[in-house]
Design an enzyme around this catalytic site. Sequence first.
Site, PDB file in Angstrom:
ATOM      1  N   PRO A 232      41.351  30.558   6.118  1.00 46.34           N
ATOM      2  CA  PRO A 232      40.166  30.452   5.252  1.00 46.34           C
ATOM      3  C   PRO A 232      40.269  29.218   4.363  1.00 46.34           C
ATOM      4  O   PRO A 232      41.028  29.189   3.405  1.00 46.34           O
ATOM      5  CB  PRO A 232      40.214  31.747   4.427  1.00 46.34           C
ATOM      6  N   ASP A 403      44.304  26.632   1.569  1.00 44.98           N
ATOM      7  CA  ASP A 403      44.381  27.874   2.346  1.00 44.98           C
ATOM      8  C   ASP A 403      44.231  29.034   1.364  1.00 44.98           C
ATOM      9  O   ASP A 403      45.120  29.297   0.553  1.00 44.98           O
ATOM     10  CB  ASP A 403      45.739  27.907   3.065  1.00 44.98           C
ATOM     11  N   HIS A 404      43.113  29.700   1.421  1.00 39.63           N
ATOM     12  CA  HIS A 404      42.839  30.725   0.414  1.00 39.63           C
ATOM     13  C   HIS A 404      43.767  31.925   0.523  1.00 39.63           C
ATOM     14  O   HIS A 404      43.873  32.741  -0.383  1.00 39.63           O
ATOM     15  CB  HIS A 404      41.366  31.180   0.493  1.00 39.63           C
ATOM     16  N   ARG A 405      44.465  32.047   1.607  1.00 41.12           N
ATOM     17  CA  ARG A 405      45.407  33.168   1.722  1.00 41.12           C
ATOM     18  C   ARG A 405      46.514  33.052   0.693  1.00 41.12           C
ATOM     19  O   ARG A 405      47.099  34.042   0.264  1.00 41.12           O
ATOM     20  CB  ARG A 405      46.024  33.207   3.129  1.00 41.12           C
TER      21      ARG A 405
END
Lengths: 431, 728
Positions: A232, A403-405
């Site tokens: 994401p 990286d939204h993780r």
Amino acid sequence: MATVVRMPEVLAGASEAAIQSWLVTPGQSIGVGEPLAEVETEKAVVEYAAETEGVVLELLVSEGQPVAVGEPIAIIGAADEATRVREEPGPADGSQQRAPEPETAPDPEPSPLADAPDLLPSERGGHRAAERRFASPIVRRLARERGIDLALLTGTGPDGRIVRRDLEATAAGQGAAASETRTPTGSPKQPAPSPAVQAGPGGPPAAFVDLPLSGMRRAIARRLTESKTTIPHFYVVADCRVDGLLDLRRQLNAFDEVHISVNDLVVKAAAGALMDVPEANVAWAGTAVRRFATADVAMAVAVPNGLVTPVLRGVESMSLTQVSAAAADLVARAKAGRLKQHELEGGSFAISNLGMYGVKEFSAIINPPQAGILAVGAVAQRPVVDDGALGVGSVMTVTLSADHRVIDGAVAARWTAAFVQRIEEPLRLLL
Amino acid sequence: MPKHERLEAAVPWVRLESTPEDWRAADPALLGGMLAELHLIRAFEETVLELAGEGLVHGPAHSSIGQEGGAVGSIIGLRSSDGVNGSHRGHHQFLAKALTHVTGGDLDLSALVTGDVDRVLQRTLAEILGLAQGFCAGRGGSMHLQWLEAGALGTNAIVGGGVPMGAGNSYAQRQSGTTDLTVSYFGDGAVNIGSVLETMNLAAAWTLPFVFFIENNLYAVSTTVAEATGEHRLSGRGPGFGIPSWRVDGMDPLAVHLAMTEVGDRIRGGGGPAVVEAEVYRFFHQNGPYHGSAFGYRAKTEEAEWRARDPLERVGSEMLGLGLIGEAEIASVRTQAVEAMREVADRLTEPDPDAAGKRRIRPELWPDPEFVDVGIRGDGSELAGGRFLEPLDDEGPKDSGRFVDFVAGVMDRRMAEDPRIIVLGEDVHRLNGGTNGATKGLAKAYPGRVLGTPISENAFAGLAGGVALDGRFRPVVEFMYPDFLWVAADQVFNQIGKARHMFGGVNPVPLVLRTKVAMGSGYGSQHLMDPAGIFSTSPGWRIVAPSTAADYIGLMNTALALDDPVLVIEHVDLYALPEEAPAGDLDYRLPIGRAAVRREGADVTVLSYLSMVRHALEAVQQTGVDAEVIDLRWLDRASIDWDTIGESVRKTNAVLIVEQGALGTSYGGWLADEVQRRFFDWLDQPVLRVTGGEASPSISKVLERAAIARTEEVVRGLEEAVRRMGGR
Ligand SMILES: Cc1ncc(C[n+]2csc(CCOP(=O)(O)OP(=O)(O)O)c2C)c(N)n1
């Protein structure tokens, strides 16, 4: 492989002989030692036996016709070659041009660097030769061991030879792909993708060219598709005022031995920001968030027909000149294709700089396992407002893909602020 | 009008003939011994021709029939410890020496063929037929007959080629303090070849106990003496070299014996070499059972005249006249000899089951084909017990000095410890250690063991070969420049390089040949070769090419301990370099077949030696190519380190062979061939090579530089290797 049978030297010193009678006919199988023909010389008639087994594909000379010793007289092939070859229209008059060219090497050059001259692919005429893939011995061996179909590789060695590096690129970049397309034993080989212009059956040439995929191209396609579809991404954009940075660079480069690029300063600033905001110096590790102690920064380097991302390690503890030298070395070796595998692995962050192309801004795709990539645009003079007054300043727009993780919006924003601050107070880059 | 003063040769030149008085005075046992040996040899030669006529002698059978008198007359009085060698026509000399050795020259005419005599006849015939039980295990055949125990040093198929080796044997005899001598037999054709003439000069200069025995049979194949030379009295060659010379009727064995007695007395008393020319005649053509007249180069009448002087009949009739023997007894000697030979032939042949009335070799007597390459060189077991040291691993204290000082130093050390070592070459005894100081101090420290030679590489190399074959001394030869190997090529390659294998594979040839590569010194086209490539074609030779002083010490010590000829290559560029070697240690050896990895690397294996190792390392540094640089040290096929090379090739998959010299004589060709065959499946690109140019380097500084390889050429080679790695 078909074998060419040549007129034997029946008697020592005889230069010519004739087939008195053929003892075989095309299509007939023959074993080693079985009589092929009766050969007649000035002095004697002798029976001539086959030295290879197979199927008689063609008789090239007619009975009674005198032929020089050593000239091709017949072709014997493996059983499965029989049909294919026989379909070709063959001259029945026994002319000899049908024989494959002997392998001739060009005259060796009197050069201090001598080696066995390679055969040029063009010297290998005929439709069968087109299927031949040149590969170095070690490549053949490793491909055999690892079940890799050479037809799927593109050779980057001399004259398109597949060399070890091509195999390694495959192994590194798309081992999965290679094993998926493994040729089942015993099944016919897939034809190699050909760079030739495609032609519709009987029609005009099509308006496109299919270039065969290189190992690198496959790797890029696979990894970035995977990245863009599974990670994401989100983006944070910032403008940096770089008048001070450019000034500093000018001053530094006044020293003879240094040549610092804007990119070197960007790398150094990014590393500093990773130290300032350790929450951003992370990677997705599947079951954990991995946080790094050092700033290992990858640089996207364009190389002919692709790009590679070598990693500069421990940038936080390097001086600016060290960063500059190390980056220059990586770029040079990347362009020369001389990077080591380990230099392409790891890293927590990447920089992709298209400034030299005049790009104002862009966003980049994260290169896993890294969790962030900074897309750097060109430095340009733009209208700027300082304390309410309109002026002209040098500005560079950067876009962080995160990286939204593992990185949330606020962290990304803090990291960007830290980066901008370092760029705008460049003396800190020298500390 | 100028004044002329007649000059005379300083040594006598005489023609000797026997008188009736001499015959009366001769010891009857001597005459009987001569008669017996003459008949045994004649019957032997007849058997050889008979077998040759049946196609059972592979190759030429040069018969001595008619010429036996020269050999028997000259050899019957020799000691077993005296040496003889000869040429392609050598059965008679070999048999005379072997028979005299087993009988002492004293044969019982009524029981001629003792067990010993029978064994000599059988093993000689077996050798000529190429059978395993022959004196040289069937390897040598008719032209290479050797039985060292009997003083038969080995006959030679190179016309005149055995003469320098014979002189070497005589050097060893004198240097060992004996009064033994050596006789070298050769023909009227051979008298014109360099080996003979160079050796005449050398033997005279060094007062060697050596006899040049010319069997003048008037023809070299079909060429007459008169056609081939201006002085047809061939013993006339001697006085010009200061060698006293005798001319004698070789059809009269007693006359030959008397001449040899005079010669022997003089030589054993320290008088130096002699020439003996025996006028003889071969009754048959060059080889095979036909008369020379059948080929048109001589007349039947001439043959008949000489046949009337048959040495067998001469001795028989003189003995008959003196009442020493009866007709029947002579006939019985003949019968016994013929009968003995019939039996010998029967033991070696059998009726051919496939061809009625024909004979064949008994199949079980052939050598095992597996024997073909056995004994080309020793197995190195002579090194057992020596102390090895690997300079790469040595962390002890070091001595420093110039490379060349270590060269002289290790030789000094070995000469001090091993009195067998002698050094010979041009100017090695002067100029404070020869032209480069490599033999510095040795002449003074070891008087009589450092020999400045005349300029005759063929003769002094061959002489050293003869010394090596004798075994009591270990010669170290220096060639001032490698290119001089060509003028010595016969002795270096045909003789020294082949001697062990050709004569059966057992007799060692411990010899060291030093020479220096001089590329870069401006000596031009005829001085600047690298000899490694040429020597590597000669399998009897081992080759070392040290790149450091510490390696030089170890490799020279091993070379001097080996029982094989070893070429030690030096380089002028290395001589002046400051070097380090284990402190106070000039005694360690480096094992055969151990290369040194000078730099580890992953991308390309660089194989090099001598001064080019340094250039290769420099090039690697300049290019940043991750090359593995292997210093081969040992270059010959038998001693090269395949393990180290293989390990590296399996890692890098690319090979660059680096040498300096001209392409034609270059070393790397065979190595590249071998590498691709051994490691084909490990290669990612063809084996690349850096060599000099096509032509031999010129004198002009610029052209010389352009002709040879140094760092820049290795850089190009590395770049080429990288280009071929692909990946772009
Ligand atoms: C260097 C060399 N050249 C040529 C030959 C070929 N060859 C063998 S014997 C021979 C004639 C030798 O004549 P001579 O020395 O008189 O000996 P003879 O045969 O008369 O005993 C020749 C030319 C050879 N073996 N070696």
